[in-house]
Motif scaffolding. Structure first.
Motif, PDB file in Angstrom:
ATOM      1  N   VAL A  31     -15.362 -15.196  33.378  1.00  0.00           N
ATOM      2  CA  VAL A  31     -15.826 -16.495  33.859  1.00  0.00           C
ATOM      3  C   VAL A  31     -17.323 -16.661  33.690  1.00  0.00           C
ATOM      4  O   VAL A  31     -17.817 -17.788  33.541  1.00  0.00           O
ATOM      5  CB  VAL A  31     -15.418 -16.723  35.331  1.00  0.00           C
ATOM      6  CG1 VAL A  31     -13.903 -16.813  35.454  1.00  0.00           C
ATOM      7  CG2 VAL A  31     -15.958 -15.625  36.245  1.00  0.00           C
ATOM      8  N   GLU A  55     -11.422 -27.713  37.242  1.00  0.00           N
ATOM      9  CA  GLU A  55     -10.720 -26.662  36.517  1.00  0.00           C
ATOM     10  C   GLU A  55      -9.222 -26.929  36.631  1.00  0.00           C
ATOM     11  O   GLU A  55      -8.635 -26.766  37.695  1.00  0.00           O
ATOM     12  CB  GLU A  55     -11.061 -25.286  37.101  1.00  0.00           C
ATOM     13  CG  GLU A  55     -10.366 -24.133  36.402  1.00  0.00           C
ATOM     14  CD  GLU A  55     -10.536 -22.799  37.124  1.00  0.00           C
ATOM     15  OE1 GLU A  55     -10.033 -21.797  36.590  1.00  0.00           O
ATOM     16  OE2 GLU A  55     -11.141 -22.768  38.204  1.00  0.00           O
ATOM     17  N   CYS A  58      -5.939 -24.024  37.510  1.00  0.00           N
ATOM     18  CA  CYS A  58      -7.034 -23.167  37.960  1.00  0.00           C
ATOM     19  C   CYS A  58      -6.585 -21.799  38.451  1.00  0.00           C
ATOM     20  O   CYS A  58      -7.397 -20.883  38.553  1.00  0.00           O
ATOM     21  CB  CYS A  58      -7.839 -23.864  39.056  1.00  0.00           C
ATOM     22  SG  CYS A  58      -6.951 -24.034  40.636  1.00  0.00           S
ATOM     23  N   THR A  63     -12.980 -19.508  38.130  1.00  0.00           N
ATOM     24  CA  THR A  63     -13.998 -20.247  37.383  1.00  0.00           C
ATOM     25  C   THR A  63     -14.738 -21.222  38.294  1.00  0.00           C
ATOM     26  O   THR A  63     -15.962 -21.392  38.178  1.00  0.00           O
ATOM     27  CB  THR A  63     -13.354 -20.989  36.206  1.00  0.00           C
ATOM     28  OG1 THR A  63     -12.693 -20.045  35.361  1.00  0.00           O
ATOM     29  CG2 THR A  63     -14.386 -21.751  35.399  1.00  0.00           C
ATOM     30  N   CYS A  64     -14.008 -21.875  39.197  1.00  0.00           N
ATOM     31  CA  CYS A  64     -14.654 -22.777  40.160  1.00  0.00           C
ATOM     32  C   CYS A  64     -15.721 -22.038  40.966  1.00  0.00           C
ATOM     33  O   CYS A  64     -16.820 -22.557  41.214  1.00  0.00           O
ATOM     34  CB  CYS A  64     -13.618 -23.361  41.113  1.00  0.00           C
ATOM     35  SG  CYS A  64     -12.527 -24.604  40.406  1.00  0.00           S
ATOM     36  N   TRP A  67     -18.811 -21.438  39.002  1.00  0.00           N
ATOM     37  CA  TRP A  67     -19.571 -22.668  38.791  1.00  0.00           C
ATOM     38  C   TRP A  67     -20.489 -22.976  39.975  1.00  0.00           C
ATOM     39  O   TRP A  67     -21.660 -23.299  39.790  1.00  0.00           O
ATOM     40  CB  TRP A  67     -18.617 -23.831  38.539  1.00  0.00           C
ATOM     41  CG  TRP A  67     -19.292 -25.157  38.352  1.00  0.00           C
ATOM     42  CD1 TRP A  67     -19.312 -26.203  39.227  1.00  0.00           C
ATOM     43  CD2 TRP A  67     -20.057 -25.572  37.215  1.00  0.00           C
ATOM     44  NE1 TRP A  67     -20.023 -27.254  38.715  1.00  0.00           N
ATOM     45  CE2 TRP A  67     -20.503 -26.895  37.471  1.00  0.00           C
ATOM     46  CE3 TRP A  67     -20.391 -24.973  36.017  1.00  0.00           C
ATOM     47  CZ2 TRP A  67     -21.271 -27.609  36.572  1.00  0.00           C
ATOM     48  CZ3 TRP A  67     -21.172 -25.692  35.110  1.00  0.00           C
ATOM     49  CH2 TRP A  67     -21.596 -26.985  35.400  1.00  0.00           C
ATOM     50  N   ALA A  76     -17.087 -28.099  42.588  1.00  0.00           N
ATOM     51  CA  ALA A  76     -15.939 -27.788  41.740  1.00  0.00           C
ATOM     52  C   ALA A  76     -14.642 -28.089  42.462  1.00  0.00           C
ATOM     53  O   ALA A  76     -14.524 -27.903  43.679  1.00  0.00           O
ATOM     54  CB  ALA A  76     -15.965 -26.316  41.318  1.00  0.00           C
ATOM     55  N   GLY A  78     -10.371 -27.357  41.778  1.00  0.00           N
ATOM     56  CA  GLY A  78      -9.366 -26.702  40.962  1.00  0.00           C
ATOM     57  C   GLY A  78      -7.991 -27.272  41.253  1.00  0.00           C
ATOM     58  O   GLY A  78      -7.628 -27.452  42.422  1.00  0.00           O
ATOM     59  N   LEU A 125     -12.206 -28.555  32.581  1.00  0.00           N
ATOM     60  CA  LEU A 125     -11.851 -27.377  31.807  1.00  0.00           C
ATOM     61  C   LEU A 125     -10.347 -27.151  31.859  1.00  0.00           C
ATOM     62  O   LEU A 125      -9.733 -27.278  32.919  1.00  0.00           O
ATOM     63  CB  LEU A 125     -12.527 -26.118  32.366  1.00  0.00           C
ATOM     64  CG  LEU A 125     -13.994 -25.831  32.033  1.00  0.00           C
ATOM     65  CD1 LEU A 125     -14.906 -26.963  32.454  1.00  0.00           C
ATOM     66  CD2 LEU A 125     -14.419 -24.527  32.697  1.00  0.00           C
TER      67      LEU A 125
END
Length: 284
Positions: A31, A55, A58, A63-64, A67, A76, A78, A125
């Motif tokens: 990530v 995301e 997710c 990844t969230c 971020w 973020a 997800g 994403l």
């Protein structure tokens, strides 16, 4: 398809004790590098940093979390349909954030085709080839149209993609993870050349000889880059760009193939590799 993860410290694993989500995050996800690419590419294209990110698919929201750690202005959301996986992310990933950082993340049980009020994002994403779950042109087009409506004016969609002539073969690819702590196995179990439908599994093997088979299973359509880019344009995106990975001339295997160097640049031509990973960046 195997991605090269960033090294992390982790405990010893066995099939009986290992958590499949921990294994996935160690063996598959990177990530930090992914968000580096998103952050830098958005800045290059728009002249400013993105702040809001969604995301899709997710999973654990890893990844969230990465971020919101980058800047205090970042938020973020997800989206995923699997509540137990979202719950795992809340317990294991969001819990590692500060309370202030965690307050800027929302993990939502929702269909990406019906995001509701989860709109108005600078960046969306869909990574780890998750959008390949849409196996028909109609369904993938509907997804891209939904994303187009969910982005801010000037927003950007980020997708990853893998291909190459080995992508449509039935094969198993192994890689040692964490200095031989365990083995990650990518299993392309079946492929139908008429429909391009495929089934892929992720297996794990451990140093004690135990195995965790089919820890994750995916039923996908193997799309092509031209198909994806044509659908993005039809969905209303102004343009799409393929970001192709460069070669590492110091990392060559016994067959003379060079490994990727982790640097992705805009390209309109690429080498006919056995396997490759690239990004697709679609601008609203």
């Amino acid at each position: 398809m195997v991605k090269s993860p960033k090294k992390k410290q982790s405990p010893r694993f066995t099939a009986a004790s290992a958590d499949r989500h921990v294994l996935y995050q160690l063996a598959v996800q990177n990530v930090e590098a992914e968000i580096d690419f998103v952050d830098e590419t958005y800045k290059d294209l728009r002249g400013t940093h993105a702040t809001s990110l969604r995301e899709d698919f997710c999973g654990t929201g890893n990844t969230c979390c990465e971020w919101v750690k980058r800047r205090q202005t970042n938020t973020a959301a997800g989206l995923d349909l699997d509540q137990p996986t979202l719950d795992w992310g809340l317990a294991h990933n969001l819990s590692m954030l500060t309370p202030e950082q965690a307050s800027r993340v929302s993990l939502i049980n929702r269909d990406v085709l019906s995001p509701g009020d989860c709109t108005g994002f600078d960046a969306i994403l869909a990574m780890n080839f998750s959008y390949w779950i849409f196996k028909t042109r109609q369904s993938l087009l509907a997804y891209f149209k939904s994303i187009h409506e969910s982005l801010n004016q000037g927003g950007i969609l980020f997708l990853d993609f893998y291909g190459g002539y080995e992508s449509c073969q039935e094969l198993r690819e192994e890689r040692n993870v964490e200095d031989d702590l365990f083995t990650y196995i990518w299993d392309q179990a079946s492929f139908n050349p008429i429909t391009h439908e495929m089934t892929c599994n992720i297996d794990f093997e451990f140093n004690d000889g135990s195995k965790l088979k089919k820890a994750f299973t995916y039923h996908w359509r193997l799309w092509s880059l031209p198909e994806i880019r044509e659908l993005l344009l039809e969905a209303g995106f102004a343009r799409s760009t393929v970001y192709w990975e460069g070669d590492d001339e110091d990392d060559i295997d016994d067959e003379g193939n060079m490994a990727g160097n982790g640097i992705f640049e805009p390209a309109e031509a690429g080498e006919p590799c056995a396997t490759f990973i690239c990004y697709i960046v679609a601008e609203r």
